[in-house]
Design a protein around this motif. Sequence first.
Motif, mmCIF file in Angstrom:
data_model
loop_
_atom_site.group_PDB
_atom_site.id
_atom_site.type_symbol
_atom_site.label_atom_id
_atom_site.label_comp_id
_atom_site.label_asym_id
_atom_site.label_seq_id
_atom_site.Cartn_x
_atom_site.Cartn_y
_atom_site.Cartn_z
ATOM 1 N N ILE A 563 0.574 -0.783 0.654
ATOM 2 C CA ILE A 563 -0.115 0.441 -0.096
ATOM 3 C C ILE A 563 1.229 0.925 -0.070
ATOM 4 C CG2 ILE A 563 -1.755 0.824 1.554
ATOM 5 C CD1 ILE A 563 -2.331 -1.119 2.730
ATOM 6 N N GLN A 564 0.545 2.517 -1.285
ATOM 7 C CA GLN A 564 1.353 3.386 -0.986
ATOM 8 C C GLN A 564 0.057 4.099 -0.315
ATOM 9 O OE1 GLN A 564 0.793 2.239 -4.885
ATOM 10 N NE2 GLN A 564 2.327 0.827 -3.700
ATOM 11 N N HIS A 565 0.445 4.985 0.399
ATOM 12 C CA HIS A 565 0.408 6.088 1.457
ATOM 13 C C HIS A 565 -0.074 6.887 0.599
ATOM 14 C CE1 HIS A 565 -1.086 9.395 4.630
ATOM 15 N NE2 HIS A 565 -1.153 8.360 5.119
ATOM 16 N N ALA A 566 0.814 7.802 -0.212
ATOM 17 C CA ALA A 566 0.505 9.022 -1.410
ATOM 18 C C ALA A 566 -0.037 10.259 -0.196
ATOM 19 C CB ALA A 566 -1.007 9.104 -2.000
ATOM 20 N N ASP A 567 0.331 10.264 0.493
ATOM 21 C CA ASP A 567 0.313 11.584 1.266
ATOM 22 C C ASP A 567 0.680 11.950 2.788
ATOM 23 O OD1 ASP A 567 -1.218 14.601 1.932
ATOM 24 O OD2 ASP A 567 -2.573 14.078 2.498
ATOM 25 N N VAL A 568 2.062 11.372 2.572
ATOM 26 C CA VAL A 568 2.906 11.150 4.172
ATOM 27 C C VAL A 568 3.362 12.500 4.157
ATOM 28 C CG1 VAL A 568 5.020 10.785 5.146
ATOM 29 C CG2 VAL A 568 3.871 9.317 3.594
ATOM 30 N N LYS A 569 3.036 13.227 5.570
ATOM 31 C CA LYS A 569 3.335 14.502 5.695
ATOM 32 C C LYS A 569 3.446 15.204 7.230
ATOM 33 C CE LYS A 569 -1.359 16.640 4.587
ATOM 34 N NZ LYS A 569 -1.617 17.442 4.150
ATOM 35 N N PRO A 570 3.900 15.377 7.979
ATOM 36 C CA PRO A 570 3.076 15.802 9.462
ATOM 37 C C PRO A 570 1.960 15.991 10.284
ATOM 38 C CG PRO A 570 5.825 17.293 9.094
ATOM 39 C CD PRO A 570 4.413 16.395 7.618
ATOM 40 N N ASP A 571 1.319 16.566 9.166
ATOM 41 C CA ASP A 571 -0.183 16.267 9.889
ATOM 42 C C ASP A 571 -0.944 14.977 9.648
ATOM 43 O OD1 ASP A 571 0.667 19.175 7.525
ATOM 44 O OD2 ASP A 571 -0.895 19.479 8.290
ATOM 45 N N LEU A 619 2.970 6.804 -9.468
ATOM 46 C CA LEU A 619 2.764 6.319 -7.971
ATOM 47 C C LEU A 619 3.646 5.199 -7.123
ATOM 48 C CD1 LEU A 619 2.162 7.883 -4.982
ATOM 49 C CD2 LEU A 619 0.194 6.920 -5.374
ATOM 50 N N THR A 620 4.421 5.510 -6.408
ATOM 51 C CA THR A 620 5.114 4.245 -6.007
ATOM 52 C C THR A 620 5.789 4.139 -5.007
ATOM 53 O OG1 THR A 620 7.394 4.591 -6.723
ATOM 54 C CG2 THR A 620 6.121 3.686 -8.741
ATOM 55 N N PRO A 621 5.564 3.195 -4.086
ATOM 56 C CA PRO A 621 6.083 3.284 -2.901
ATOM 57 C C PRO A 621 7.000 4.634 -2.874
ATOM 58 C CG PRO A 621 6.346 0.734 -2.961
ATOM 59 C CD PRO A 621 5.847 1.635 -4.762
ATOM 60 N N LYS A 622 8.242 4.653 -3.741
ATOM 61 C CA LYS A 622 9.390 5.861 -3.554
ATOM 62 C C LYS A 622 8.842 7.136 -3.284
ATOM 63 C CE LYS A 622 12.935 2.478 -3.299
ATOM 64 N NZ LYS A 622 13.733 2.133 -4.879
ATOM 65 N N SER A 623 7.464 7.243 -3.979
ATOM 66 C CA SER A 623 7.077 8.512 -3.704
ATOM 67 C C SER A 623 6.722 8.659 -1.972
ATOM 68 C CB SER A 623 5.858 8.564 -4.112
ATOM 69 O OG SER A 623 5.663 8.279 -6.016
ATOM 70 N N ASP A 624 6.764 7.306 -1.371
ATOM 71 C CA ASP A 624 6.139 8.069 0.074
ATOM 72 C C ASP A 624 8.168 7.973 0.273
ATOM 73 O OD1 ASP A 624 3.449 7.625 -0.193
ATOM 74 O OD2 ASP A 624 3.755 5.322 0.995
ATOM 75 N N LYS A 695 16.145 11.968 -3.476
ATOM 76 C CA LYS A 695 17.355 11.524 -4.981
ATOM 77 C C LYS A 695 16.093 12.285 -5.884
ATOM 78 C CE LYS A 695 21.496 10.706 -4.034
ATOM 79 N NZ LYS A 695 22.757 11.089 -4.454
ATOM 80 N N ASP A 696 16.309 12.771 -6.959
ATOM 81 C CA ASP A 696 15.615 13.127 -8.424
ATOM 82 C C ASP A 696 15.267 11.291 -8.901
ATOM 83 O OD1 ASP A 696 15.468 15.670 -7.821
ATOM 84 O OD2 ASP A 696 16.734 16.395 -8.998
ATOM 85 N N ASN A 697 16.334 10.973 -8.537
ATOM 86 C CA ASN A 697 15.967 9.154 -9.543
ATOM 87 C C ASN A 697 15.814 8.352 -8.505
ATOM 88 O OD1 ASN A 697 15.619 6.741 -11.055
ATOM 89 N ND2 ASN A 697 18.634 7.614 -11.322
ATOM 90 N N VAL A 698 14.549 7.982 -9.302
ATOM 91 C CA VAL A 698 13.246 6.799 -8.495
ATOM 92 C C VAL A 698 14.387 5.690 -7.668
ATOM 93 C CG1 VAL A 698 10.762 5.832 -8.063
ATOM 94 C CG2 VAL A 698 11.312 7.885 -8.922
ATOM 95 N N ASN A 699 15.206 5.302 -8.916
ATOM 96 C CA ASN A 699 15.823 3.487 -8.938
ATOM 97 C C ASN A 699 16.492 4.176 -7.946
ATOM 98 O OD1 ASN A 699 13.624 2.296 -9.899
ATOM 99 N ND2 ASN A 699 14.930 3.231 -12.093
ATOM 100 N N GLU A 700 17.208 5.889 -7.264
ATOM 101 C CA GLU A 700 18.363 5.759 -6.448
ATOM 102 C C GLU A 700 18.052 6.031 -4.418
ATOM 103 O OE1 GLU A 700 20.972 9.179 -7.264
ATOM 104 O OE2 GLU A 700 21.566 7.940 -9.363
ATOM 105 N N ARG A 701 16.623 5.921 -4.685
ATOM 106 C CA ARG A 701 15.553 6.627 -3.516
ATOM 107 C C ARG A 701 16.518 4.478 -2.495
ATOM 108 N NH1 ARG A 701 11.009 9.578 -5.345
ATOM 109 N NH2 ARG A 701 11.953 11.128 -6.260
ATOM 110 N N PRO A 702 16.085 4.750 -1.774
ATOM 111 C CA PRO A 702 16.281 3.189 -0.588
ATOM 112 C C PRO A 702 15.028 3.082 -0.149
ATOM 113 C CG PRO A 702 16.493 5.586 0.640
ATOM 114 C CD PRO A 702 17.157 5.789 -0.048
ATOM 115 N N ALA A 703 14.437 1.820 0.009
ATOM 116 C CA ALA A 703 13.566 1.621 0.380
ATOM 117 C C ALA A 703 13.086 1.552 1.653
ATOM 118 C CB ALA A 703 13.764 -0.362 0.064
ATOM 119 N N MET A 704 12.148 1.870 2.161
ATOM 120 C CA MET A 704 11.467 2.476 3.479
ATOM 121 C C MET A 704 11.469 1.710 4.642
ATOM 122 S SD MET A 704 10.285 4.669 3.996
ATOM 123 C CE MET A 704 9.936 5.107 5.595
#
Length: 736
Positions: A563-571, A619-624, A695-704
């Motif tokens: 599941i992707q949350h799609a709206d991760v923020k302090p609120d 929208l992918t897990p890397k968006s979160d 990172k701008d490149n989605v593939n360079e971002r780590p998994a959660m």
Amino acid sequence: MDLKTMPQWMRLLVPLVTVPFHMVVLLLAAAVVANSMPPPSSAPRSGCPSTCGEVNITYPFGIGDDCAWPGGSDNFTVTCDHSYSPPRPYLSVYDNHHLYEIINISVETGEVRIFSGFASICFASSNTTDEMRGWYLNYSGSPFLVSPTGNQFTAIGGNTLAFMEGREDLTYYTGCVTSSITLDAAAGDGDDCTGLGCCQTRVAGNLSYVHIYWKNNLVQTPINNAWSYSPCGYAFLAEKGWYRFSRRDLLRNGTDTFASRVGKRSIPVVLDWAIRNGSCQSASSACASSNSYCVNATQGPGYLCKCSQGYAGNPYATGPDDGCTNIDECARPTDFPCNGECKDTQGSYECSCRAGYESDGDPKEKPCRPKLSTSAKLIIGITVGASVLFFIILGTGVCYMLKRIELEAIERKNGSEKLKNVRTLQIFRKEELDKITMNNSVPLGKGGFGEVHKGVLPDKTEVAVKASIEVTKGTLDKFVEEVEIQSGMMHKNILKLLGCCLRVDVPLLVYEYAAKGSLKDLLHGKNDDGQPREPLTLRSRLDIAIGCAQGLAYMHSYTENGIQHADVKPDNILLDGGLVPKISDFGLSKVSVVGKDYTKNVVGCLPYMDPVYKETGRLTPKSDVYSFGIVLLELISRRPAVDGSESSIVRQFKSVYEQADDNNTGKELFDKDIAAEEDIPMLDEIAKLAMRCLKDNVNERPAMVSVASALVILKDSWEETGQGFSSPPPPPPPIK
């Protein structure tokens, strides 16, 4: 010379100039006779005329010798001018400008209506006049006052300014302004007078003297910028409701003008009158009828007389036919109802049911019906009672069934059929939630769709009850998906959905209670209210970061399909009493489906939104992961994100950590409360981890999962070394 500046002796001469000669003769004769006669009695003598032409002259008014009420300055004498056919009555008390003809007299209301005149002004150009005439009414020292409730001051014209002054000491002023440069700009026929071609205003009380005029001083020049189509203006005091605006009144077509149409016998004015000399306690009260009583005057000094209840007529007169006489109520069933037999009495009437009939109350109000025996009454009572009971039970049952059908329809509309197989979801009734929240008596704040209230379950568990979206055919699937996603996740860092109520117009969702509110409020203060922020240690911030990361890792990797949350923020990160983070608000969350990473509608909070998602809709897990990277920066800097394509703290941290020199530090960006010298290396590592998430490149971002592990390792190393690194911290786990 203005009338108000004239000496008194000159005012007395004005009537001789403006009043017709034959009226002056009548008035002088009346005055001579009055001065030569003995004082009149308190009732009209026999033989006094009761009419003049078509107008009834009712005592205390009177025509001729000893026919009017006496009393010093009170003058109710009427002059009947027989030079007209039919004759016309005039008040013998006249002002310094005109004698006024009586229209009618009312002893019941204490009013007399008279025909009045008007003031006029006509222009030859915008600033030159060829006619300017004022208007006066002066009943000073008489029983008469202008009625403030029965009259209004009116001005008519395309561009008019009219003044009205009043009272004997000239302490009252008012005015009316009209402005309508063209005829088309004027009000429509029959419209209210609000200044567009005509103006109306109320008048004050206690006015015995009135003067209507067009300028304040002798050198002032009136102006009329609408003279070309509306050369004349008019102003007058008239009975309320008499004048209705017509555009024709603004025009002058030859001899056809407002003045020519109105003439001298059209404008009515209402005067209040009273017995001004004396009071209700006076020995010489004018209330002569035995069935009358005294009341104070509505304005000014003095009093009026009224007939007692059940009587009508003239309370100022005596005699069996002239004073207050008994009303035959039985002859007036509309005003005095009776459902039985009516019998007139002095001052009242009796109403009773005829023989063999009875009423449940007063026959004046309740109908009469045939009398019944005791047994008949008993049978009827039992029958009626049983019938009423039956219909009450039937009605209650029908109402219950209809209400149940209605609630079931609402429940189905809100997705009950699709949610019935969600075993972890408890369904609450509205009555239960009212009890749980004590009828919404403890508000927690306002959510996206309504207020949030605190409640307590029977087992003492504290909860928050929140209104969801209004469910329609278009939003049903979205609502069901949100509920299924939340109810299916079981993790200490995911806000738990305990149940919902579907038998309401807008579904209510019941969540576990987060006592500390949102991470946004904790970091930056609630609503920027100026209150000091709560201290937050580095350990607490690490625990919050780890909990959030583990909650997101659970969503991405350990739920069915992911599941992707799609709206991760302090609120959307809530905190319980122990500052344990709880990820909430899954309205935008999506279940991963192979080959369906893209969405048509890109929604979310811009400062935290993955730029790849914003630009491509993917929208992918890397968006979160990207959004969480900004949350990490807020935790260590305690600075809020700012609207824009990138938040300001992202740009600031990138300017430090994206340089070639690996020894750069973001010390100046860290929150001073946690930037102890020994903790700087670890804060740098957290910042570098956040940079990898951004990172701008989605593939360079780590998994959660990797982010959560890296944060745990950093915390463990920090604690093992005594909460500070004596040497560089261990490298984070590899990116996956």
